[in-house]
Design an enzyme around this catalytic site. Structure first.
Site: not given
Length: 459
Positions: A13-14, A47, A289, A311, A432, A440, A448
């Site tokens: 990846a990297a 992964c 990594d 990535n 929503y 909520w 909350r």
């Protein structure tokens, strides 16, 4: 025109993201790119390995994003099955060895990218290297495991460790019809969660038929007369096994970097600046990594081995090595996983993390549903939130629940990155409709409750 050479160590990846991005910015006449990869595959999704092993992904090649031939077609000299054995920083060169022929040689560089990844933690225990014991980090590892499964008549699997890899591999083997035992030295599965949230994962795993043994350290892997693994041994018991999976975690693969005298952090990962340049070295970059990154919540360096970061690191390194400019500010530690139908997510700090950096905090835990309670298929979820005691700044969120739960952690990840308080979160304008959320959202309900806890703590 002088042609520079960019050398990349690591073809996943990297490393290959860096090579590809640098190539987009500079043509072959300006920048020669040579990449070394010791394995058989490039640019693949590590992964996805548990889902390939478990059968949800039918073919190994489905996990490969770009083959070596595709990289070479873009003027990247990708040398497979070639291991870099030494970095000579002063001389601007690397020594490599062809793993098929044994041929060795030096390759000079003007710019260097270190993307050596991570290696599975493999404790020094009797029998740990026996046939039938597998780490699962690369496609080669996954293929070796599948070969073992195909050649084994028994159906008993023991997974050592209950982190992300451990629980995902437990699911994979369960899907293949194995009797699965997970042995974990920690108090609960998923040490990336607080123990009270890990307890929910433990209960769910038991309900799925996965035997989960906690608070039990492995002392040995017992072998049979042929030398193959046949049981996992702890101080309290012995668990028969036809195959053993190591899911203990990973550590940065920085053997080369250490030998070259490059700076490493507390977790043995390479240390870089915001441009992903190795500290003190103008033309050496590192990503993926094998590096440590800044935790934006705690302000400390951490080792967070995830494909998403790798990535991004590669894109930033490629931009800088290719003559552009980009930075990587840090992470908040977001991760999501699943074991069968149970979704597990976290971001930010656990209680343990907050204590270690000296933060005073309050917590709030709520139970809700992923959709409106009256909507068919509403699934239960638990949300835990940490907030700084006096300021109310969000410190972390953990979520355990059924379908529709895990990706809600992204709300908290954005809030953490923005430095929001839990009170500010209560006013977030989230989408929503009954099929998607209660009126909520559960994350806002937790915010909350956390706001109330912050106010009470201040009185």
């Amino acid at each position: 025109m002088t042609t520079e050479r960019l050398v990349v160590i690591g073809g996943d990846a990297a490393g290959m993201s860096a090579a590809s991005q640098a190539r987009r910015l500079k043509g072959a006449e300006e920048l020669e790119i040579v990449a070394f990869e010791r394995g058989h595959f490039s640019s693949y999704s590590a992964c996805g390995i548990p889902y390939w092993v478990g059968g949800q992904v039918p073919e190994r090649d489905d996990l490969v994003a770009r083959t070596p031939a595709e990289h070479r077609a873009r003027d990247i000299d990708l040398r497979m099955r070639t291991e870099v054995t030494e970095i000579d920083v002063a001389g601007g060169r690397v020594r490599s060895r062809d793993m098929e022929t044994g041929t060795e040689g030096w390759t000079g560089y003007d710019k260097l990218v270190i993307a050596t990844g991570a290696r599975p933690v493999r404790p020094r225990l009797p029998g740990i290297d026996a046939p039938g014991v597998h780490g699962v980090q690369t496609l080669d590892d996954g293929q070796a495991l599948l070969d073992t499964l195909a050649g084994t008549e028994g159906r008993r699997a023991v997974v050592v460790g209950a982190g992300y890899i451990g629980v995902e591999m437990a699911e994979a083997l369960l899907n293949r019809g194995y009797e699965v035992t997970v042995v974990n030295r920690g108090e609960q599965p998923m040490a990336t969660l607080d123990p009270d949230m890990g307890r929910l994962v433990h209960k769910a795993m038991d309900g799925l038929g996965i035997r989960t043994v906690t608070g039990s350290a492995v002392t040995a892997v017992r072998t049979d007369a042929s030398g193959r693994a046949c049981a996992v041994v702890t101080e309290e018991a012995e668990y028969p096994a036809d195959v053993v999976i190591l899911g203990i975690g990973v550590e940065p693969e920085t053997t080369l970097a250490r030998a070259a005298g490059l700076p490493l952090g507390a977790y043995d990962g390479l240390l870089t600046d915001l441009a992903m340049r190795v500290r003190g070295h103008e033309n050496v970059w590192a990503g993926g990594d094998c590096v440590e990154v800044l935790d934006l919540v705690s302000g400390r360096e951490r080792h967070v081995p995830l494909g998403t970061h790798a990535n991004k690191h590669g894109q930033i390194i490629g931009s800088n090595a290719g003559g552009g400019y980009a930075t990587f500010p840090g992470v908040v530690g977001t991760a999501v996983s699943k074991v069968c139908e149970l979704e597990i997510a976290r971001t930010g700090l656990r209680e343990k993390d907050a204590r270690e950096v000296g933060l005073q905090y309050v917590t709030a835990t709520i139970e809700s549903t992923s959709t409106a309670g009256y909507y068919p298929g509403a699934a239960l979820m638990t949300v835990k939130m940490l907030a700084e005691r006096r300021t109310g700044r969000l410190l972390g969120v953990q979520i355990v629940g059924r379908e529709g739960s895990g990706k809600r952690v992204d709300i908290a990840a954005v809030a953490l990155t923005a430095g929001m308080t839990v009170e500010q979160m209560t006013a977030l304008d989230l989408g929503y409709a009954p099929p998607f959320s209660p009126v909520w959202d559960p994350v806002l309900v937790a915010a909350r409750k956390a706001t109330t806890a912050v106010r009470k703590a201040g009185t």
